[in-house]
Design a protein around this motif. Structure first.
Motif, short mmCIF file in Angstrom:
data_model
loop_
_atom_site.label_atom_id
_atom_site.label_comp_id
_atom_site.label_asym_id
_atom_site.label_seq_id
_atom_site.Cartn_x
_atom_site.Cartn_y
_atom_site.Cartn_z
N GLN A 144 31.20 58.38 95.95
CA GLN A 144 32.56 57.97 95.62
C GLN A 144 33.35 57.63 96.87
OE1 GLN A 144 33.94 57.44 92.40
NE2 GLN A 144 35.32 56.40 93.83
N HIS A 145 33.15 58.41 97.93
CA HIS A 145 33.87 58.13 99.18
C HIS A 145 33.47 56.76 99.74
CE1 HIS A 145 35.80 58.91 103.06
NE2 HIS A 145 34.70 58.43 103.63
N MET A 146 32.18 56.46 99.74
CA MET A 146 31.73 55.19 100.29
C MET A 146 32.22 54.01 99.44
SD MET A 146 30.26 56.24 102.92
CE MET A 146 29.67 57.82 103.53
N MET A 147 32.21 54.16 98.12
CA MET A 147 32.64 53.07 97.25
C MET A 147 34.15 52.84 97.33
SD MET A 147 29.99 51.73 95.74
CE MET A 147 30.79 50.85 94.40
N SER A 148 34.90 53.89 97.52
CA SER A 148 36.36 53.76 97.51
C SER A 148 36.95 53.53 98.90
CB SER A 148 36.99 55.02 96.90
OG SER A 148 36.63 56.17 97.64
N THR A 149 36.12 53.60 99.95
CA THR A 149 36.64 53.46 101.31
C THR A 149 36.22 52.16 101.98
OG1 THR A 149 36.57 55.87 101.56
CG2 THR A 149 36.78 54.55 103.58
N TYR A 150 34.94 51.79 101.83
CA TYR A 150 34.41 50.65 102.58
C TYR A 150 34.05 49.50 101.63
CZ TYR A 150 33.85 54.24 106.16
OH TYR A 150 34.08 55.25 107.05
N GLU A 151 34.31 48.32 102.12
CA GLU A 151 33.89 47.12 101.40
C GLU A 151 32.45 46.78 101.79
OE1 GLU A 151 36.23 43.11 100.58
OE2 GLU A 151 35.24 43.05 102.54
#
Length: 909
Positions: A144-151
């Protein structure tokens, strides 16, 4: 490389875990608390590492030397999290479950009424479930962190939405390809860990917990094994979903394929398990030993002979998909693992019977009408053929090659003859042609039937739908004059399913997809589901299709509730999308046939396919003299007039075969000619028409002459050297030729099969248990049925063939093949579409393939029409030019000689 502090912490936590698991009695609550701490630590280390890596790699992107200082440790951390911590804990719980299970089962042997440790099993499983939830939460937080932080431009934003992981709004952008790739690896390992945890949880429930609920549950589990397997597969669905997502992200990595095979093996679906173990061997990363060993284990265990005996005891009408799959496995096992089986087995008889049951059998027509069954068979046959080729196992390759060709011939013939929607077989035909383009070695086992059956199948697909006949005839015509491959707007389902599949060259490569790869929007490479949409309608549909969807929705959705209206709208959109994709699939199939099958030509008269026939120059001999050119010309003119009287609808020829002339239509016979002697029996080549005249024979000698003309085998001298007709030698030839008035004699050139050495062991390998690693041309071509030997000759490239049919085209020939026969500016209006895109299905005119911005956030299809719309139509599909819609005039699939040649993935090589 991990920092010293992180490495020290990992070593400390590993020592603590080993100490916990070494004790005879483990404190379950203490183990759960330890797991939560470790998972939290690893999650924070990975999140921090990605942030530092993003900062360093973009700060040093201007200096190539500085790129070497940017380190990325997240992949190593994820691998150690599973290998050193989570997997040992899973194995510990597995041993605990197994001990309780076998203690309960052993109690049945000692007492009349056994006692199961139901409470202990339930408590143990509840503790394990808490562990799985804790570990899964750790993986989920990283995801979730990777999906919501980085494009990440390598995956669509909605790719993980169905798993509950949404993409954020204000994402940190990255212009560095290495960062995008490493970020994708992080997502992959998180999904793989979630799949592993879910798989083990389902395995414990199915194998240990459910059978131990009671003694009755245990015996019920043993007796109703098939029902238990079906229910068990439902328990594995979450794990399968995670593994499928892994394959979609990084299809070159082998582990998810193997894990899927392990799941199917655990529910006794041996055929599906073998299929996925085979898939694990044919990604871009070769030599995956675990998958190969697991595959051999399936064939070594003694279950197959017993299962095959059960299948053979059934009647054809009672066979199921499971039965025919077992049958195919037994055939393949004889080719490659014959040393495992001691029972006598007639392989050739089993192959013929299998083909007879699967195809051309009214009682089992449901198999060929189920494309997924055929597709699974094709995958298994293709993988085994390529495996034998890679291992240089010539004996198995040769045997399988002949069986495979027979399978393909029978399938093509059934596609042409079955009474159903033939478009459902278009993905399978694409798959077969992609394999034959890459693996031409299979064609060395062809006995001359494949060209005929393939041409017949393609022609039947053209004539499948009356409304689309002229439309697809035009596609076929363009395919034989176009220089380039067709183009499209997005990947289809089969493209997504077979990404990185080695036997087809890792992509299908029957479209020019370089524009898709060059685009900033990766969604189309993941299928039409991820193509930009407006009002829930994908933008690759044209205005006419949108109009039809809205009309159908208005007519049928008036009295439906909101949920049923939503389902109706989705169904209508899916039908329109499938119709477009099927037309584009046929476009690719037509081009592949034109590129890779030199013996199949396009007949300009019928606008269908015709198999090339090599015509010999054997003259007609009578009394030792050649017939005069004048008599030949006269005979040809008479024949042409006779052909005009027998014109028929070509679709009926394919479906029904040639019809006989009624007796009342025959003209009166002329005066009987003088009987010919044996020396005057007419000798002609296979292109001669022997019985096209409507004149009835008037003597026994004339009948013999007609029969001799139908089958050259009759004209061979007998053993005694006499000149009489050899009836036995030509009986089979006569029967075949009577079906087809223009029976063409097969070429005398025979395929040379390379020498091979028999090996009793087949493909050899070590066989441990299944494990999951944690690191016939019986029918002539339809064209020949309708043709006559002296019909107008169609000149091709260095050959001469009879006209495929005598039928007036549905429309003037000048209306076909707009891609090459009509200047582009005569039908393109507005900004030019890229060559190959159907009008109205063109690529967007901006590089990112994303919808244009709209005021107030409300899309307007008129604005879409300017970019995605169809030149020649307004937004409602009304004609504004020379077009007649629907289906009567084709769009331009091909750019012709002037189109740009793809330099990346558009090559047909």
């Amino acid at each position: 490389m991990l920092s010293p502090s992180v490495s020290a912490d990992i070593s400390k936590y590993k020592s603590q875990l080993d100490d916990f698991l070494s004790k005879k009695y483990v404190d379950q609550s203490l183990l759960l608390g330890f797991t939560a701490v470790v998972q939290s630590k690893f999650s924070q280390w990975i999140i921090d590492d990605v942030a530092v890596y993003h900062k360093e790699i973009h700060a040093s992107s201007e200096t190539p030397q500085g790129q070497e200082t940017a380190e990325f440790d997240s992949i190593q951390l994820l691998e150690q999290l599973w290998a050193k911590f989570l997997h040992p804990i899973v194995k510990f719980y597995q041993r605990q479950h197994a001990d309780l299970y076998f203690q309960s089962v052993d109690s049945l042997k000692d007492k009349k009424k056994g006692t199961f440790k139901i409470v202990e099993m339930r408590k143990l499983n509840e503790t394990f479930t808490k562990f799985v939830k804790t570990a899964s939460t750790g993986y989920g937080s990283i995801l979730q962190h990777m999906m919501s932080t980085y494009e990440n431009a390598l995956i669509p934003k909605r790719y993980l939405a169905d798993l509950g992981f949404e993409s954020g709004q204000n994402l940190v952008k990255s212009t560095h390809s290495d960062f995008k790739a490493n970020l994708t690896f992080v997502l992959y390992h998180c999904l793989l860990g979630l799949g592993n945890l879910s798989r083990h949880a389902a395995n414990f429930t199915v194998t240990y917990v459910n059978p131990c609920k009671s003694v009755a549950s245990y015996y019920k589990h043993l007796k109703s094994q098939q029902d238990a397997n079906n229910k068990a597969l439902q328990s594995y669905q979450p794990a399968l979903q995670y593994y499928y997502k892994c394959i979609g992200l990084l299809p070159a990595l082998n582990e998810p394929y193997n894990h899927i095979g392990v799941i199917f093996n655990s529910v006794n679906s041996k055929f599906e398990a073998a299929l996925w173990f085979l898939r694990s061997q044919f990604t871009r990363i070769p030599n995956y030993v675990v998958g190969k060993v697991n595959l051999a284990t399936i064939f070594k265990k003694p279950w197959l002979d017993a299962a095959f005996a059960t299948v053979k005891s059934k009647k054809a009408k009672d066979l199921t998909e499971y039965d025919v799959n077992i049958w195919l496995l037994r055939i393949v096992a004889q080719f490659f693992f014959s040393s495992f089986y001691k029972r006598p087995y007639n392989s050739e008889a089993a192959q013929k019977e299998f083909i007879g049951v699967l195809f051309s059998n009214p009682e089992t027509s449901n198999f060929v009408q189920s494309p997924n069954i055929i597709l699974n068979h094709l995958i298994v046959l293709i993988c085994f053929f390529c495996w034998a080729d890679a291992e240089d196992y010539q004996s198995g390759r040769k045997k399988l090659g002949y069986f495979f060709v027979s399978y393909l011939n029978s399938y093509f013939r059934d596609v042409a003859e079955i009474n159903c929607n033939r478009d459902i077989h278009l993905p399978n035909l694409r798959f077969i042609l992609a394999f034959l383009r890459k693996q031409t070695a299979l064609l060395t086992f062809d006995k001359g039937d494949l060209n005929h059956s393939l041409a017949k199948a393609v022609n039947a697909i053209i004539l499948n739908d009356q409304e689309k006949q002229s439309h697809r005839m035009a596609i076929l015509s363009d395919a034989y004059v176009a220089q380039d491959l067709p183009t499209r707007t997005h990947y289809f389902a089969e493209d997504v399913a077979f990404k990185d599949f080695g036997p087809i060259g890792y992509q299908f490569k029957d479209f020019q997809d370089s524009r898709l790869f060059a685009s900033d929007n990766v969604g189309p490479l993941f299928g039409g589901e991820f193509f930009p949409k407006a009002q829930n309608i994908p933008l690759f549909l044209d205005n006419y299709a949108v109009q039809q969807i809205e009309k159908e929705f208005e007519l049928n959705g008036e009295n439906l509730d909101s949920e049923r209206k939503k389902n109706l709208k989705n169904d209508l959109v899916a039908q329109a999308s499938e119709s477009l994709e099927n037309d584009m699939r046929f476009c690719a199939i037509a081009k592949q046939v034109s590129n890779n099958f030199d013996d199949i030509a396009f007949d300009e008269m019928s606008h269908l396919l015709q198999v090339k026939v090599q015509v010999s120059a054997t003259p007609v001999v009578k009394n030792g003299r050649k017939s005069s050119p004048a008599s030949k010309k006269q005979n040809k003119n008479d024949k042409k007039q006779s052909d005009e009287k027998r014109k028929r609808d070509y679709a009926s020829v394919i479906r029904e075969g040639p019809t006989k002339q009624k007796a009342k239509e025959l003209p009166k016979p002329p005066v009987p000619p003088k009987a010919a002697t044996d020396d005057q029996v007419q000798v002609a080549n296979s292109s001669t028409d022997y019985s096209t005249s409507n004149v009835a024979p008037s003597s026994l000698e004339e009948i013999e002459s007609i029969i001799a003309g139908h089958a050259q085998s009759f004209r061979q001298p007998s053993a005694a050297g006499s000149k009489s007709i050899n009836t036995e030698a030509g009986l089979s030839d006569m029967v075949n030729s009577l079906i087809n008035d223009t029976y063409q004699e097969k070429s005398s050139e025979h395929v040379v099969i390379p020498d091979s050495q028999e090996s009793s062991g087949g493909l050899k390998t070590q066989i441990p248990d299944i494990q999951a690693s944690s690191t016939q041309q019986n029918q002539t071509s339809s064209q020949q049925i309708a043709a006559t030997h002296e019909s107008p000759q169609v000149q091709g490239q260095g050959f001469s063939m009879p006209q495929a049919m005598n039928m007036t085209p549905h429309m003037p020939i000048s209306q076909f093949a707009y891609g090459s026969m009509m200047p582009q500016n005569q039908f393109l209006q507005g900004p030019p579409q890229p060559f190959g895109y159907p009008q109205g299905y063109g690529m967007p005119m901006h590089s990112a393939m994303a919808p244009p911005p709209f005021p107030q956030g409300q899309p307007d299809f008129q604005q879409y029409a300017n970019i995605y719309g169809q030149p020649g139509y307004n937004m409602y599909g009304d004609t504004q030019g020379p077009w007649v819609r629907p289906g009567q005039v084709p769009w331009n699939y091909y750019g012709g000689p002037s189109s740009q040649t793809s330099q990346n993935f558009g090559s047909s090589q």
